[in-house]
Design a protein around this motif. Structure first.
Motif, PDB file in Angstrom:
ATOM      1  N   LEU A 182       4.359   0.843   5.349  1.00  0.00           N
ATOM      2  CA  LEU A 182       2.711   1.437   5.011  1.00  0.00           C
ATOM      3  C   LEU A 182       1.463   1.743   6.064  1.00  0.00           C
ATOM      4  O   LEU A 182       1.644   0.474   6.904  1.00  0.00           O
ATOM      5  N   ARG A 183       0.574   2.402   5.936  1.00  0.00           N
ATOM      6  CA  ARG A 183      -0.579   2.117   6.718  1.00  0.00           C
ATOM      7  C   ARG A 183      -1.770   2.166   6.829  1.00  0.00           C
ATOM      8  O   ARG A 183      -2.464   2.923   5.667  1.00  0.00           O
ATOM      9  N   LEU A 184      -2.312   0.624   6.411  1.00  0.00           N
ATOM     10  CA  LEU A 184      -3.648   0.109   5.875  1.00  0.00           C
ATOM     11  C   LEU A 184      -4.792   1.185   7.501  1.00  0.00           C
ATOM     12  O   LEU A 184      -4.325   1.653   8.264  1.00  0.00           O
ATOM     13  N   SER A 185      -5.678   1.478   6.635  1.00  0.00           N
ATOM     14  CA  SER A 185      -7.076   2.167   7.400  1.00  0.00           C
ATOM     15  C   SER A 185      -8.198   1.136   7.230  1.00  0.00           C
ATOM     16  O   SER A 185      -8.356   0.726   5.928  1.00  0.00           O
ATOM     17  N   CYS A 186      -8.779   1.480   8.047  1.00  0.00           N
ATOM     18  CA  CYS A 186     -10.684   0.490   8.101  1.00  0.00           C
ATOM     19  C   CYS A 186     -11.848   0.875   9.114  1.00  0.00           C
ATOM     20  O   CYS A 186     -11.355   0.744   9.828  1.00  0.00           O
ATOM     21  N   ALA A 187     -12.179   1.864   8.425  1.00  0.00           N
ATOM     22  CA  ALA A 187     -13.486   1.966   8.718  1.00  0.00           C
ATOM     23  C   ALA A 187     -14.622   1.306   9.127  1.00  0.00           C
ATOM     24  O   ALA A 187     -14.863   1.200   7.328  1.00  0.00           O
ATOM     25  N   ALA A 188     -15.183   1.501  10.200  1.00  0.00           N
ATOM     26  CA  ALA A 188     -16.450   1.075  10.288  1.00  0.00           C
ATOM     27  C   ALA A 188     -17.773   1.710  10.207  1.00  0.00           C
ATOM     28  O   ALA A 188     -17.727   3.243  11.099  1.00  0.00           O
ATOM     29  N   SER A 189     -18.814   2.179   9.714  1.00  0.00           N
ATOM     30  CA  SER A 189     -19.843   1.994  10.139  1.00  0.00           C
ATOM     31  C   SER A 189     -21.271   1.363   9.531  1.00  0.00           C
ATOM     32  O   SER A 189     -20.943   0.275   9.505  1.00  0.00           O
ATOM     33  N   GLY A 190     -22.529   2.102   9.941  1.00  0.00           N
ATOM     34  CA  GLY A 190     -23.413   0.863  10.228  1.00  0.00           C
ATOM     35  C   GLY A 190     -23.703   0.900  11.786  1.00  0.00           C
ATOM     36  O   GLY A 190     -23.624   1.345  12.690  1.00  0.00           O
ATOM     37  N   ALA A 219     -10.579  -6.471  13.593  1.00  0.00           N
ATOM     38  CA  ALA A 219      -8.903  -7.408  14.104  1.00  0.00           C
ATOM     39  C   ALA A 219      -7.627  -6.764  11.896  1.00  0.00           C
ATOM     40  O   ALA A 219      -9.226  -6.875  11.082  1.00  0.00           O
ATOM     41  N   TRP A 220      -6.728  -7.342  12.024  1.00  0.00           N
ATOM     42  CA  TRP A 220      -6.671  -7.896  10.200  1.00  0.00           C
ATOM     43  C   TRP A 220      -6.175  -9.092  10.353  1.00  0.00           C
ATOM     44  O   TRP A 220      -5.873  -9.178  10.410  1.00  0.00           O
ATOM     45  N   TYR A 266      -6.860   1.286  12.300  1.00  0.00           N
ATOM     46  CA  TYR A 266      -4.858   1.824  11.697  1.00  0.00           C
ATOM     47  C   TYR A 266      -4.607   0.327  11.888  1.00  0.00           C
ATOM     48  O   TYR A 266      -3.836  -0.363  12.798  1.00  0.00           O
ATOM     49  N   LEU A 267      -3.562  -0.416  10.840  1.00  0.00           N
ATOM     50  CA  LEU A 267      -2.103  -1.176  11.034  1.00  0.00           C
ATOM     51  C   LEU A 267      -0.958  -0.468  10.010  1.00  0.00           C
ATOM     52  O   LEU A 267      -1.068  -0.578   8.989  1.00  0.00           O
ATOM     53  N   GLN A 268      -0.065  -0.252  11.146  1.00  0.00           N
ATOM     54  CA  GLN A 268       1.221   0.771  10.259  1.00  0.00           C
ATOM     55  C   GLN A 268       2.291  -0.248  10.812  1.00  0.00           C
ATOM     56  O   GLN A 268       2.185  -1.470  11.193  1.00  0.00           O
ATOM     57  N   MET A 269       2.529  -0.727   9.099  1.00  0.00           N
ATOM     58  CA  MET A 269       3.792  -1.707   9.441  1.00  0.00           C
ATOM     59  C   MET A 269       4.579  -0.703   8.402  1.00  0.00           C
ATOM     60  O   MET A 269       5.185  -0.526   7.546  1.00  0.00           O
ATOM     61  N   ASN A 270       6.021  -1.523   9.190  1.00  0.00           N
ATOM     62  CA  ASN A 270       6.879  -1.029   9.288  1.00  0.00           C
ATOM     63  C   ASN A 270       8.294  -1.947   8.635  1.00  0.00           C
ATOM     64  O   ASN A 270       7.698  -3.332   8.988  1.00  0.00           O
ATOM     65  N   ASN A 271       8.896  -2.085   8.049  1.00  0.00           N
ATOM     66  CA  ASN A 271      10.410  -3.126   7.655  1.00  0.00           C
ATOM     67  C   ASN A 271       9.528  -4.191   7.127  1.00  0.00           C
ATOM     68  O   ASN A 271       9.433  -5.173   7.512  1.00  0.00           O
ATOM     69  N   LEU A 272       8.966  -3.970   5.907  1.00  0.00           N
ATOM     70  CA  LEU A 272       8.030  -4.625   4.987  1.00  0.00           C
ATOM     71  C   LEU A 272       8.681  -5.946   4.389  1.00  0.00           C
ATOM     72  O   LEU A 272       9.718  -5.500   3.914  1.00  0.00           O
ATOM     73  N   LYS A 273       8.343  -7.269   4.576  1.00  0.00           N
ATOM     74  CA  LYS A 273       9.372  -8.104   3.721  1.00  0.00           C
ATOM     75  C   LYS A 273       8.440  -8.650   2.271  1.00  0.00           C
ATOM     76  O   LYS A 273       6.909  -8.169   2.950  1.00  0.00           O
ATOM     77  N   PRO A 274       9.054  -8.812   1.289  1.00  0.00           N
ATOM     78  CA  PRO A 274       8.227  -9.471   0.349  1.00  0.00           C
ATOM     79  C   PRO A 274       6.949 -11.172   1.326  1.00  0.00           C
ATOM     80  O   PRO A 274       6.698 -10.641   0.769  1.00  0.00           O
ATOM     81  N   ASP A 275       7.345 -11.809   2.062  1.00  0.00           N
ATOM     82  CA  ASP A 275       6.320 -12.428   2.753  1.00  0.00           C
ATOM     83  C   ASP A 275       5.341 -11.626   3.443  1.00  0.00           C
ATOM     84  O   ASP A 275       4.530 -12.006   3.533  1.00  0.00           O
ATOM     85  N   ASP A 276       5.539 -10.833   3.129  1.00  0.00           N
ATOM     86  CA  ASP A 276       3.805  -9.979   3.508  1.00  0.00           C
ATOM     87  C   ASP A 276       2.861  -9.275   3.094  1.00  0.00           C
ATOM     88  O   ASP A 276       2.061  -8.699   2.935  1.00  0.00           O
TER      89      ASP A 276
END
Length: 123
Positions: A17-25, A34-35, A79-89
């Protein structure tokens, strides 16, 4: 400052999955984004951080070989690119921002927070 996180969802173990976080203001001459993540019944924990000026990164040991944090300064988006995800994630993932150049993993060091996006990894 407003932070808008997106990209969470349901994925099978081993997926990505890839998470995104857009900052404004308000803008900063230097800042760190950070994540963090919070699993049910657990404390919120640091995952990864990046300086917005030169792109220095820092990771939680358990994710450093699987997750990659990156930034697009033109879009003020991390962005946070997350590969090989595990249930603990499995957790709600939050993006955060603090002014300055020093990367930190302490939750209380971050001033601005996004609303969180849920990542569920099935086994």
């Amino acid at each position: 400052v407003q932070l808008q996180a997106s990209g969470g969802g349901l994925v099978q173990a081993g997926g990505s999955l890839r998470l995104s976080c857009a900052a404004s203001g308000r803008t900063f001459s230097s800042a760190v984004m950070a994540w963090f993540r919070q699993a049910p019944g657990k404390e919120r924990e640091f995952v990864a951080a990046i300086t917005m000026t030169i792109g220095s990164t820092y990771y939680l040991d358990s994710v450093k070989d699987r997750f990659t944090i990156s930034i697009d300064n033109a879009k003020d988006t991390v962005y946070l690119q997350m590969n090989n995800l595990k249930p603990d994630d499995t957790a709600v993932y939050f993006c955060a921002l603090k002014s300055g150049r020093l990367i930190g993993s302490v939750r209380t060091g971050y001033t601005y927070w996004g609303q969180g996006t849920l990542v569920t990894v099935s086994s």
